[in-house]
Design a protein around this motif. Structure first.
Motif, PDB file in Angstrom:
ATOM      1  N   SER A  45       0.841  -1.196   0.000  1.00 13.80           N
ATOM      2  CA  SER A  45       0.000   0.000   0.000  1.00 13.80           C
ATOM      3  C   SER A  45       0.878   1.248   0.000  1.00 13.80           C
ATOM      4  N   PRO A  46       0.505   2.265  -0.776  1.00 10.65           N
ATOM      5  CA  PRO A  46       1.325   3.478  -0.831  1.00 10.65           C
ATOM      6  C   PRO A  46       1.466   4.117   0.546  1.00 10.65           C
ATOM      7  N   TYR A  91       5.649  11.364  -3.486  1.00 14.69           N
ATOM      8  CA  TYR A  91       4.215  11.557  -3.569  1.00 14.69           C
ATOM      9  C   TYR A  91       3.851  13.035  -3.643  1.00 14.69           C
ATOM     10  N   LEU A  94       4.145  13.727  -7.204  1.00  9.38           N
ATOM     11  CA  LEU A  94       3.021  13.159  -7.948  1.00  9.38           C
ATOM     12  C   LEU A  94       1.828  14.102  -7.912  1.00  9.38           C
ATOM     13  N   GLU A 138      -6.190  10.391  -6.622  1.00  7.57           N
ATOM     14  CA  GLU A 138      -4.831  10.256  -6.080  1.00  7.57           C
ATOM     15  C   GLU A 138      -4.848  10.034  -4.570  1.00  7.57           C
ATOM     16  N   CYS A 142      -3.479   6.373  -4.071  1.00 14.20           N
ATOM     17  CA  CYS A 142      -2.024   6.475  -3.957  1.00 14.20           C
ATOM     18  C   CYS A 142      -1.566   7.009  -2.605  1.00 14.20           C
ATOM     19  N   ARG A 143      -2.474   7.257  -1.727  1.00 17.09           N
ATOM     20  CA  ARG A 143      -2.074   7.710  -0.389  1.00 17.09           C
ATOM     21  C   ARG A 143      -2.806   6.879   0.655  1.00 17.09           C
ATOM     22  N   LEU A 253       6.413   5.898  -8.129  1.00 16.48           N
ATOM     23  CA  LEU A 253       5.615   6.967  -8.710  1.00 16.48           C
ATOM     24  C   LEU A 253       5.030   6.559 -10.061  1.00 16.48           C
ATOM     25  N   ASP A 255       4.376   3.607 -11.220  1.00 17.25           N
ATOM     26  CA  ASP A 255       3.342   2.592 -11.061  1.00 17.25           C
ATOM     27  C   ASP A 255       2.040   3.219 -10.579  1.00 17.25           C
ATOM     28  N   CYS A 256       2.139   4.169  -9.666  1.00 17.06           N
ATOM     29  CA  CYS A 256       0.942   4.812  -9.122  1.00 17.06           C
ATOM     30  C   CYS A 256       0.255   5.647 -10.201  1.00 17.06           C
ATOM     31  N   HIS A 257       1.027   6.314 -11.036  1.00 18.75           N
ATOM     32  CA  HIS A 257       0.442   7.098 -12.126  1.00 18.75           C
ATOM     33  C   HIS A 257      -0.308   6.180 -13.090  1.00 18.75           C
ATOM     34  N   LEU A 260      -3.627   5.187 -11.492  1.00 20.74           N
ATOM     35  CA  LEU A 260      -4.593   6.286 -11.573  1.00 20.74           C
ATOM     36  C   LEU A 260      -5.158   6.425 -12.980  1.00 20.74           C
TER      37      LEU A 260
END
Length: 304
Positions: A45-46, A91, A94, A138, A142-143, A253, A255-257, A260
């Motif tokens: 988890s982020p 983050y 991001l 986001e 991502c958080r 970063l 991967d999270c983008h 999203l």
């Protein structure tokens, strides 16, 4: 050459003991802490917060709170719930990047509303819709209210590990390894010859038996030196391959983008047009009245 005073020898010996014993105690404690951390479930988890802890012994209070482990560029981390340490700059970047993407897409939409066709306006609105959804999602995707903690040993084990790291970095230098190996081979050959001369001089034999014994002794000594060279040969194969760690690498970063991006596309594909209506509500604060009227003519939204 004067002998080293007894007081100096005792002091050096005590300093060596006081460095080795605590380091061994630390090493055992941190190895147990590492095994304990790895036994936790893999948690990807982020974590928008990160903290580095350097202590003589592992931080037991953080290990007790840990809900998982992961690897960040090969370094073991534990995931702890709550906001500790400092915000992770990755983050923060991001969020800034998504905000810039959204602003650029709005400017592109305004340009299309001024000079573009209905198809161009519709395409530009879809870009804004996707960017807006990515910006909104986001915080959800991502958080998390979590902190990634990397714990490291303090002195004296830290000093020994620094020395080990320096030696390892030298070992990766091919020219240094070749020079070291060549020097080692030369010293080994000279040492074997000196040992052979010494042992031959001590043989209680004469004549042909002495010559045969000397030859056999030379074969034994040089035959024993070959395995020693194989142990330190830089290109030799290891009989004990390094075990591979399980795949539990942290989400970065990029991967999270990507997460999203696909989440926004899925949300745009939902029935009911809720995503478009939310995007239009956002655009009311950034577009003029005439631009909103043109956009409504093209899209014909049902946001009642």
């Amino acid at each position: 050459m004067k002998p080293v005073p007894r007081e100096v020898s005792v002091a050096l010996l005590m300093a060596l003991v006081l460095m080795i014993l605590p380091s061994a105690f630390q090493w055992v404690a941190f190895e147990k802490a590492r095994e304990r951390a790895i036994s936790l479930p893999c948690n990807l988890s982020p974590a928008p917060y990160r903290m580095e802890v350097e202590s003589f012994l592992p931080p037991e209070e953080l290990l007790d709170k840990a809900i998982g482990h992961r690897y960040d560029d090969g370094e073991l981390e534990i995931v702890v719930p709550g906001k500790l340490g400092e915000p992770n700059p990755e983050y923060e970047y991001l969020l800034w990047y998504l905000s810039r993407e959204l602003n650029d897409s709005v400017n592109y939409l305004r340009s299309s509303l001024a000079n573009g066709s209905d198809e161009e306006v519709e395409m530009a609105f879809q870009v804004v819709e996707r960017s807006y959804l990515m910006f909104r999602l986001e915080g959800e995707l991502c958080r998390a209210n979590a902190t990634a903690v990397a714990f490291r040993s303090g002195p004296p084990l830290k000093w020994l590990l620094s020395i080990k790291s320096a030696v390892k970095s030298l070992g990766s230098d091919e020219s240094f390894v070749a020079m070291f190996f060549g020097t080692l081979v030369a010293f080994l050959i000279v040492g074997v010859f000196w040992l052979w001369f010494f042992l031959v001089a001590k043989l209680p034999l004469n004549g042909s038996s002495r010559v045969i014994a000397a030859l056999l002794l030379m074969v034994i000594l040089f035959g024993s030196a070959i395995p020693a060279l194989k142990l330190v040969y830089p290109n030799g194969e290891s009989d004990h391959p390094t075990p591979t760690r399980p795949g539990c690498d942290v989400v970065h970063l990029e991967d999270c983008h990507s997460v999203l991006f696909h989440a926004a596309l899925d949300y745009m594909g939902d029935e009911g047009g809720t995503a478009a209506c939310k995007t239009l509500a956002y655009l009311k604060k950034h577009l003029r009245k005439d631009e909103m009227e043109r956009l409504a003519e093209v899209l014909e939204p049902d946001c009642t």
